[in-house]
Enzyme design. Structure first.
Site, PDB file in Angstrom:
ATOM      1  N   ASP A 179       4.133 -10.062  -4.897  1.00 53.84           N
ATOM      2  CA  ASP A 179       3.723  -8.725  -5.295  1.00 53.84           C
ATOM      3  C   ASP A 179       2.672  -8.875  -6.393  1.00 53.84           C
ATOM      4  O   ASP A 179       2.746  -9.788  -7.214  1.00 53.84           O
ATOM      5  CB  ASP A 179       4.954  -7.960  -5.796  1.00 53.84           C
ATOM      6  CG  ASP A 179       4.671  -6.499  -6.068  1.00 53.84           C
ATOM      7  OD1 ASP A 179       3.500  -6.100  -5.955  1.00 53.84           O
ATOM      8  OD2 ASP A 179       5.607  -5.765  -6.398  1.00 53.84           O
ATOM      9  N   PHE A 193       3.249  -2.651  -9.942  1.00 53.47           N
ATOM     10  CA  PHE A 193       4.403  -1.777 -10.136  1.00 53.47           C
ATOM     11  C   PHE A 193       5.147  -2.142 -11.413  1.00 53.47           C
ATOM     12  O   PHE A 193       5.558  -1.270 -12.185  1.00 53.47           O
ATOM     13  CB  PHE A 193       5.346  -1.869  -8.941  1.00 53.47           C
ATOM     14  CG  PHE A 193       6.598  -1.052  -9.110  1.00 53.47           C
ATOM     15  CD1 PHE A 193       6.574   0.315  -8.901  1.00 53.47           C
ATOM     16  CD2 PHE A 193       7.795  -1.647  -9.494  1.00 53.47           C
ATOM     17  CE1 PHE A 193       7.729   1.080  -9.063  1.00 53.47           C
ATOM     18  CE2 PHE A 193       8.945  -0.894  -9.667  1.00 53.47           C
ATOM     19  CZ  PHE A 193       8.909   0.471  -9.453  1.00 53.47           C
ATOM     20  N   GLN A 207      -1.555   4.083  -0.723  1.00 52.72           N
ATOM     21  CA  GLN A 207      -0.988   4.983  -1.720  1.00 52.72           C
ATOM     22  C   GLN A 207      -1.287   6.428  -1.307  1.00 52.72           C
ATOM     23  O   GLN A 207      -1.849   6.671  -0.250  1.00 52.72           O
ATOM     24  CB  GLN A 207      -1.548   4.666  -3.106  1.00 52.72           C
ATOM     25  CG  GLN A 207      -1.060   3.347  -3.700  1.00 52.72           C
ATOM     26  CD  GLN A 207       0.406   3.354  -4.068  1.00 52.72           C
ATOM     27  OE1 GLN A 207       1.072   4.395  -4.072  1.00 52.72           O
ATOM     28  NE2 GLN A 207       0.955   2.191  -4.384  1.00 52.72           N
ATOM     29  N   GLY A 226       2.060  -7.342  -9.093  1.00 54.37           N
ATOM     30  CA  GLY A 226       2.425  -7.076 -10.476  1.00 54.37           C
ATOM     31  C   GLY A 226       2.156  -5.665 -10.937  1.00 54.37           C
ATOM     32  O   GLY A 226       2.584  -5.260 -12.018  1.00 54.37           O
ATOM     33  N   ASP A 249      11.363  -5.157   1.646  1.00 54.68           N
ATOM     34  CA  ASP A 249      11.952  -5.914   0.547  1.00 54.68           C
ATOM     35  C   ASP A 249      12.648  -4.931  -0.376  1.00 54.68           C
ATOM     36  O   ASP A 249      12.272  -3.751  -0.432  1.00 54.68           O
ATOM     37  CB  ASP A 249      10.892  -6.683  -0.253  1.00 54.68           C
ATOM     38  CG  ASP A 249      10.204  -5.785  -1.275  1.00 54.68           C
ATOM     39  OD1 ASP A 249      10.566  -5.851  -2.467  1.00 54.68           O
ATOM     40  OD2 ASP A 249       9.318  -4.991  -0.874  1.00 54.68           O
TER      41      ASP A 249
END
Length: 378
Positions: A93, A97, A190, A95, A267
């Protein structure tokens, strides 16, 4: 195994898809649930156990690993696969979030985000280019663009601003990623709970011809019905031949309903976090081992399971461990939960191939409901 990143659709049942991602470090059977190994470990588990349960891929996280032990240090030690002793695929990921949810004193600009560590207050800067650089140092196989993820509900103007920023960051991330044989960078859709913004984001990313696409910014406070509605709007705008990854989701019910709409990858920290807090996921629904009703219950969680934690330990013993705050309780329940999640995914894949996914989903949901009803009646 293959020298390139490829995705093949093997079967369809309605909108549900069964496929396989092939990469140099191994194949990923989809629909796939990816256990979260935030800081280079799946909490309360040996990674050999995680693999034995059927996991083809795990996650690592840029934010946590850049803070400790540092991406450059991991690179000097041979990369995350060598460091953690996991030779199979790893997704990282970006980073974004965690910066938005954990870090303090954040400052967001077009360039990126500056923030202070939640650990010691030290200052960092994370840009789309730096996030991709860190993921390269970690040597992850699937890398994520840096995006801005905001919690819902939010004003439309704020959702649109963050979505547009994320698209610009996707383009910069793609340039930074370049061409890396055998690896992939995924873009992140998004748009919050605004259908038209979701579609605009998806169409823009699809035009970039990336290796895969993620749907972000869901399961961040909105009802499940909103999440499913946004998936229904978003997925048709994404290329059919590319994998679709729903980030941070979720419960077994979330997974069943999202697979039905065409999601390939998931996930979530839920199975590991729940296990550490005394909650077991089973084919009979959720079982809270903190409850006193389990104190003298000699039954295992599920006598038909192939997982030793599920089959060989009594509910009474698990209750005792949880109530005494023994580490073994969290370890056994995490083992059980990940075993159940991987068993669920295997059942989903088999059902799609057999053309009976809807029946499988109904039977699975009925099993949860019957278990819950029995526990309430007891």
């Amino acid at each position: 195994m293959t020298s390139e990143f490829t995705f093949e659709l093997l079967a369809r049942d309605g909108l549900a898809r069964r496929g396989e991602i092939s990469m140099p470090r191994g194949a990923i059977r989809t629909p796939a649930f990816m256990p979260v190994g935030t800081a280079g470990t799946v909490k309360a588990m040996y990674l050999e156990q995680v693999r034995d349960l059927g996991s083809d891929i795990i996650l690592g996280n840029v934010y946590h690993l850049m803070l400790r032990p540092g991406a450059e240090r991991v690179a000097r030690l041979g990369g995350l696969h060598e460091f953690a002793r996991w030779p199979w695929p790893i997704l990282t990921d970006s980073g974004g979030f965690q910066v938005m949810s954990l870090a303090s004193l954040r400052k967001l600009t077009e360039k990126g985000v500056t923030f202070r560590s939640h650990i010691d207050g030290s200052a960092y800067e994370l840009t789309p280019e730096r996030s991709i650089e860190i993921q390269g140092l970690l040597d992850s196989d699937i890398q994520m663009q840096l995006d801005e993820c905001i919690r819902l509900p939010a004003e439309r103007s704020e959702i649109e601003r963050a979505m547009e920023m994320s698209l610009r960051w996707a383009e910069r991330s793609a340039v930074a990623f370049g061409s890396q044989p055998g690896k992939a960078m995924f873009g992140i859709v998004q748009g919050g709970d605004q259908p038209d913004l979701r579609v605009r984001s998806a169409e823009h990313l699809a035009a970039m011809n990336l290796k895969g696409y993620s749907i972000g910014g869901l399961a961040v406070g909105e009802p499940q019905s909103v999440m499913l509605a946004m998936l229904g709007e978003t997925l048709p705008a994404l290329p059919v031949e590319k994998p679709r990854y729903l980030m941070g989701v979720g419960t077994p019910d979330d997974i069943l309903k999202s697979v039905a709409l065409g999601v390939d990858m998931f996930d979530c920290v839920m199975p590991t976090r729940a296990g550490r807090h005394g909650l077991a996921f089973t084919r009979h629904g959720r079982i809270n081992l903190k409850n006193a009703c389990h104190a003298e219950d000699s039954r295992p969680l599920d006598e038909t399971s192939e997982c030793p934690a599920t089959r060989d330990y009594s509910r009474a013993y698990l209750h005792h461990l949880v109530r005494c705050d023994e580490a073994l309780g969290g370890m056994l329940l995490t083992w059980n939960n990940l075993a159940y999640y991987q068993s669920l995914m295997a059942g989903i894949r088999e059902a799609i191939s057999a053309g009976r996914f809807a029946d499988f989903a109904a039977e699975t949901t009925e099993g949860w409901q019957k278990g819950e009803a029995l526990r309430k009646a007891a």
